[in-house]
Scaffold this motif. Structure first.
Motif, PDB file in Angstrom:
ATOM      1  N   HIS A  87     -30.186 -33.056 -11.298  1.00  0.00           N
ATOM      2  CA  HIS A  87     -30.038 -31.932 -10.101  1.00  0.00           C
ATOM      3  C   HIS A  87     -28.536 -31.707  -9.949  1.00  0.00           C
ATOM      4  CE1 HIS A  87     -34.413 -31.755  -9.611  1.00  0.00           C
ATOM      5  NE2 HIS A  87     -34.463 -32.815 -10.353  1.00  0.00           N
ATOM      6  N   HIS A  88     -28.330 -30.474  -9.941  1.00  0.00           N
ATOM      7  CA  HIS A  88     -26.643 -29.853  -9.680  1.00  0.00           C
ATOM      8  C   HIS A  88     -25.764 -30.736 -10.263  1.00  0.00           C
ATOM      9  CE1 HIS A  88     -29.164 -27.666  -7.072  1.00  0.00           C
ATOM     10  NE2 HIS A  88     -29.488 -28.649  -6.490  1.00  0.00           N
ATOM     11  N   GLN A  89     -25.984 -31.382 -11.481  1.00  0.00           N
ATOM     12  CA  GLN A  89     -25.028 -32.312 -12.216  1.00  0.00           C
ATOM     13  C   GLN A  89     -24.291 -33.254 -11.251  1.00  0.00           C
ATOM     14  OE1 GLN A  89     -24.781 -28.654 -12.597  1.00  0.00           O
ATOM     15  NE2 GLN A  89     -26.157 -29.307 -14.236  1.00  0.00           N
ATOM     16  N   SER A  90     -25.325 -33.600 -10.251  1.00  0.00           N
ATOM     17  CA  SER A  90     -24.935 -34.907  -9.491  1.00  0.00           C
ATOM     18  C   SER A  90     -25.667 -35.743  -8.807  1.00  0.00           C
ATOM     19  CB  SER A  90     -24.034 -34.261  -8.005  1.00  0.00           C
ATOM     20  OG  SER A  90     -24.910 -33.443  -7.362  1.00  0.00           O
ATOM     21  N   GLY A  91     -27.046 -35.612  -9.232  1.00  0.00           N
ATOM     22  CA  GLY A  91     -28.069 -36.315  -9.025  1.00  0.00           C
ATOM     23  C   GLY A  91     -29.063 -36.308 -10.105  1.00  0.00           C
ATOM     24  N   LEU A  92     -30.004 -37.393  -9.897  1.00  0.00           N
ATOM     25  CA  LEU A  92     -30.720 -37.857 -11.026  1.00  0.00           C
ATOM     26  C   LEU A  92     -32.387 -38.072 -10.146  1.00  0.00           C
ATOM     27  CD1 LEU A  92     -31.024 -38.493 -14.102  1.00  0.00           C
ATOM     28  CD2 LEU A  92     -30.984 -40.828 -13.417  1.00  0.00           C
ATOM     29  N   ARG A  93     -33.433 -37.477 -10.807  1.00  0.00           N
ATOM     30  CA  ARG A  93     -34.791 -37.708 -10.215  1.00  0.00           C
ATOM     31  C   ARG A  93     -35.673 -38.338 -11.451  1.00  0.00           C
ATOM     32  NH1 ARG A  93     -37.803 -32.671  -8.558  1.00  0.00           N
ATOM     33  NH2 ARG A  93     -36.369 -32.896  -6.643  1.00  0.00           N
ATOM     34  N   GLY A  94     -36.286 -39.259 -11.009  1.00  0.00           N
ATOM     35  CA  GLY A  94     -37.452 -39.890 -11.782  1.00  0.00           C
ATOM     36  C   GLY A  94     -37.275 -41.351 -12.001  1.00  0.00           C
ATOM     37  N   ILE A  95     -36.256 -42.130 -11.308  1.00  0.00           N
ATOM     38  CA  ILE A  95     -36.230 -43.382 -11.473  1.00  0.00           C
ATOM     39  C   ILE A  95     -36.887 -44.190 -10.276  1.00  0.00           C
ATOM     40  CG2 ILE A  95     -34.496 -45.273 -11.288  1.00  0.00           C
ATOM     41  CD1 ILE A  95     -34.177 -43.381 -13.717  1.00  0.00           C
ATOM     42  N   GLY A  96     -37.420 -43.448  -9.294  1.00  0.00           N
ATOM     43  CA  GLY A  96     -37.953 -43.954  -8.119  1.00  0.00           C
ATOM     44  C   GLY A  96     -38.738 -43.013  -7.165  1.00  0.00           C
ATOM     45  N   ASP A  97     -38.713 -43.542  -5.945  1.00  0.00           N
ATOM     46  CA  ASP A  97     -39.616 -42.352  -5.198  1.00  0.00           C
ATOM     47  C   ASP A  97     -38.867 -41.236  -4.578  1.00  0.00           C
ATOM     48  OD1 ASP A  97     -37.953 -43.982  -3.323  1.00  0.00           O
ATOM     49  OD2 ASP A  97     -39.736 -44.918  -2.339  1.00  0.00           O
ATOM     50  N   CYS A  98     -37.601 -41.002  -4.967  1.00  0.00           N
ATOM     51  CA  CYS A  98     -36.631 -40.185  -4.442  1.00  0.00           C
ATOM     52  C   CYS A  98     -35.494 -39.806  -5.320  1.00  0.00           C
ATOM     53  CB  CYS A  98     -36.032 -40.575  -2.875  1.00  0.00           C
ATOM     54  SG  CYS A  98     -35.137 -41.662  -3.003  1.00  0.00           S
ATOM     55  N   ASP A  99     -34.813 -38.951  -5.230  1.00  0.00           N
ATOM     56  CA  ASP A  99     -33.839 -38.490  -6.095  1.00  0.00           C
ATOM     57  C   ASP A  99     -32.302 -39.496  -5.575  1.00  0.00           C
ATOM     58  OD1 ASP A  99     -35.072 -36.422  -6.725  1.00  0.00           O
ATOM     59  OD2 ASP A  99     -33.569 -34.917  -5.533  1.00  0.00           O
ATOM     60  N   ALA A 100     -31.562 -39.915  -6.526  1.00  0.00           N
ATOM     61  CA  ALA A 100     -30.544 -40.660  -6.598  1.00  0.00           C
ATOM     62  C   ALA A 100     -29.204 -39.816  -6.925  1.00  0.00           C
ATOM     63  CB  ALA A 100     -30.709 -41.677  -7.307  1.00  0.00           C
ATOM     64  N   ASP A 101     -28.170 -40.320  -6.099  1.00  0.00           N
ATOM     65  CA  ASP A 101     -26.707 -39.448  -6.410  1.00  0.00           C
ATOM     66  C   ASP A 101     -26.303 -40.482  -7.873  1.00  0.00           C
ATOM     67  OD1 ASP A 101     -26.872 -37.706  -4.509  1.00  0.00           O
ATOM     68  OD2 ASP A 101     -25.885 -39.197  -3.120  1.00  0.00           O
ATOM     69  N   LEU A 102     -25.691 -39.685  -8.819  1.00  0.00           N
ATOM     70  CA  LEU A 102     -24.905 -40.444  -9.830  1.00  0.00           C
ATOM     71  C   LEU A 102     -23.776 -40.949  -9.097  1.00  0.00           C
ATOM     72  CD1 LEU A 102     -24.993 -37.517 -12.201  1.00  0.00           C
ATOM     73  CD2 LEU A 102     -26.476 -39.476 -12.500  1.00  0.00           C
ATOM     74  N   GLN A 103     -23.276 -42.050  -9.770  1.00  0.00           N
ATOM     75  CA  GLN A 103     -22.079 -42.944  -9.292  1.00  0.00           C
ATOM     76  C   GLN A 103     -20.929 -41.909  -9.737  1.00  0.00           C
ATOM     77  OE1 GLN A 103     -21.729 -46.962 -10.338  1.00  0.00           O
ATOM     78  NE2 GLN A 103     -23.821 -47.354  -9.586  1.00  0.00           N
ATOM     79  N   ASP A 104     -21.214 -41.419 -11.043  1.00  0.00           N
ATOM     80  CA  ASP A 104     -19.896 -40.538 -11.499  1.00  0.00           C
ATOM     81  C   ASP A 104     -20.506 -39.312 -12.167  1.00  0.00           C
ATOM     82  OD1 ASP A 104     -17.622 -39.290 -12.568  1.00  0.00           O
ATOM     83  OD2 ASP A 104     -16.724 -41.263 -13.346  1.00  0.00           O
ATOM     84  N   GLY A 105     -20.882 -38.207 -11.429  1.00  0.00           N
ATOM     85  CA  GLY A 105     -21.483 -36.931 -12.076  1.00  0.00           C
ATOM     86  C   GLY A 105     -20.480 -36.483 -13.132  1.00  0.00           C
ATOM     87  N   PRO A 106     -19.079 -36.099 -12.776  1.00  0.00           N
ATOM     88  CA  PRO A 106     -18.333 -35.682 -13.712  1.00  0.00           C
ATOM     89  C   PRO A 106     -18.246 -36.484 -14.952  1.00  0.00           C
ATOM     90  CG  PRO A 106     -17.208 -35.595 -11.421  1.00  0.00           C
ATOM     91  CD  PRO A 106     -18.495 -36.466 -11.441  1.00  0.00           C
ATOM     92  N   ALA A 107     -18.452 -37.667 -15.017  1.00  0.00           N
ATOM     93  CA  ALA A 107     -18.245 -38.456 -16.414  1.00  0.00           C
ATOM     94  C   ALA A 107     -19.512 -38.259 -17.153  1.00  0.00           C
ATOM     95  CB  ALA A 107     -18.087 -39.906 -15.932  1.00  0.00           C
ATOM     96  N   LEU A 108     -20.730 -38.000 -16.521  1.00  0.00           N
ATOM     97  CA  LEU A 108     -22.005 -37.853 -17.326  1.00  0.00           C
ATOM     98  C   LEU A 108     -21.561 -36.352 -17.655  1.00  0.00           C
ATOM     99  CD1 LEU A 108     -24.832 -38.140 -18.349  1.00  0.00           C
ATOM    100  CD2 LEU A 108     -25.516 -37.362 -15.929  1.00  0.00           C
ATOM    101  N   THR A 109     -21.033 -35.287 -16.969  1.00  0.00           N
ATOM    102  CA  THR A 109     -21.010 -33.937 -17.301  1.00  0.00           C
ATOM    103  C   THR A 109     -20.121 -33.963 -18.746  1.00  0.00           C
ATOM    104  OG1 THR A 109     -21.249 -32.816 -15.318  1.00  0.00           O
ATOM    105  CG2 THR A 109     -19.982 -31.751 -16.909  1.00  0.00           C
ATOM    106  N   GLU A 110     -19.012 -34.773 -18.639  1.00  0.00           N
ATOM    107  CA  GLU A 110     -18.156 -34.721 -19.859  1.00  0.00           C
ATOM    108  C   GLU A 110     -18.691 -35.398 -21.088  1.00  0.00           C
ATOM    109  OE1 GLU A 110     -15.045 -33.026 -20.263  1.00  0.00           O
ATOM    110  OE2 GLU A 110     -15.993 -32.170 -18.444  1.00  0.00           O
TER     111      GLU A 110
END
Length: 308
Positions: A96-119
């Motif tokens: 979500h918005h290249q900065s969060g992830l859904r599906g691991i639990g009961d709510c969204d979670a922020d990525l520790q390093d969104g830019p690293a995943l994007t790259e």
């Protein structure tokens, strides 16, 4: 299609440990550059991650444990589909918005390093997230330039208070709303104390309101609305008198065009304006008005005749 939360992942807080437990069972991970509804389409770019690269993916997917406590309203993309060694789909997650992830639990979670995943995604052939990030960065830069133009137009003595009003929303929207309310109250008091002459005060506010009328990046922002609310709090007769006292500047006429077409003004006072203000404002719009001003004029605002 198996929904997010497969393997009981829709219960409990999201954590990186839970994410890695799933990926440890993976035989392959398919990442499709689209929302869950689009993920199976042949037209959607995708990659297949296997072997040691799954561990690399796990590193860049690390999340902030505990989650955000909320869920984004959009579907999210890309879609990450985790298959076990038998080929069964065991989990489906969305970014979500290249900065969060859904599906691991009961709510969204922020990525520790969104830019690293994007790259990482771009290096593996999925460049959509990087392109989206670049577009968002450009939009944010323009939003900041617009906010600074508004601040530069603030009447003398109001810059610091205006700065507080224009602070962008943070993640805690409730706290931001409380801060905005207090900042607007301080601004209103400074306006009244600093400009006791009503004519002078309303003309200054109209010029300030006119800045937003020339912006091309959308409707009124929260800080534009703050100025409009200051004008709406004034005696309507005083506003009309301020425009009849001397020749208004183009900026003041822009602000008047914005104010007199607002729902709050027309709901309370209608669309007609007294002469000669009506003719002066329509002449200004015909000569140098923006497309939105001309559109409103054609549809009966300012007392102009409505055309087909």
């Amino acid at each position: 299609m198996i929904d997010e939360g497969t393997m009981g992942m829709d219960e409990g807080a999201p954590t990186t440990a839970r994410l890695r437990d799933v990926l440890d069972c993976a035989g392959r991970v398919v990442i499709a550059e689209g929302s869950p509804d689009e993920a199976d389409s042949a037209s959607v770019a995708r990659i297949v991650v296997t072997g040691a690269e799954i561990a690399d993916l796990a590193q860049v997917l690390a999340i902030v444990d505990g989650g955000t406590g909320d869920r984004c309203l959009c579907n999210g993309w890309p879609t990450i589909m985790v298959h076990d060694v038998q080929g069964e789909l065991i989990a489906r997650w969305t970014l979500h918005h290249q900065s969060g992830l859904r599906g691991i639990g009961d709510c969204d979670a922020d990525l520790q390093d969104g830019p690293a995943l994007t790259e990482w995604l771009a290096e593996h052939g999925l460049t959509g997230s990087r392109e989206a990030q670049a577009e968002l960065a450009a939009q944010e830069a323009e939003e900041d330039r617009r906010r600074r133009r508004w601040l530069q137009a603030a009447p003398a003595g109001l810059h610091d208070a205006a700065m507080d009003v224009s602070n962008p929303p943070g993640q805690d929207r409730e706290a931001w709303s409380d801060q905005l309310r207090d900042a607007k109250a301080r601004l209103a008091k400074l306006v009244q104390d600093g400009s006791p002459d009503g004519i002078e005060r309303t003309r200054a506010l109209l010029a300030w309101a006119g800045v937003s009328a020339r912006e091309s990046t959308g409707g009124l922002k929260w800080y534009d609305i703050a100025v409009q609310q200051l004008l709406l709090a004034e005696d309507p007769a005083l506003i009309l008198a301020s425009l009849a006292t001397g020749l208004p500047s183009p900026g003041q006429l822009d602000g008047a065009a914005q104010l007199f077409s607002s729902f709050e003004w027309t709901g309370a006072h209608g669309k007609d304006l007294p002469e000669p203000l009506r003719s002066m404002l329509i002449g200004h719009i015909q000569a140098d008005g923006t497309d939105p001003m001309r559109f409103r004029m054609r549809h009966g605002y300012y007392g102009a005749e409505r055309s087909a």
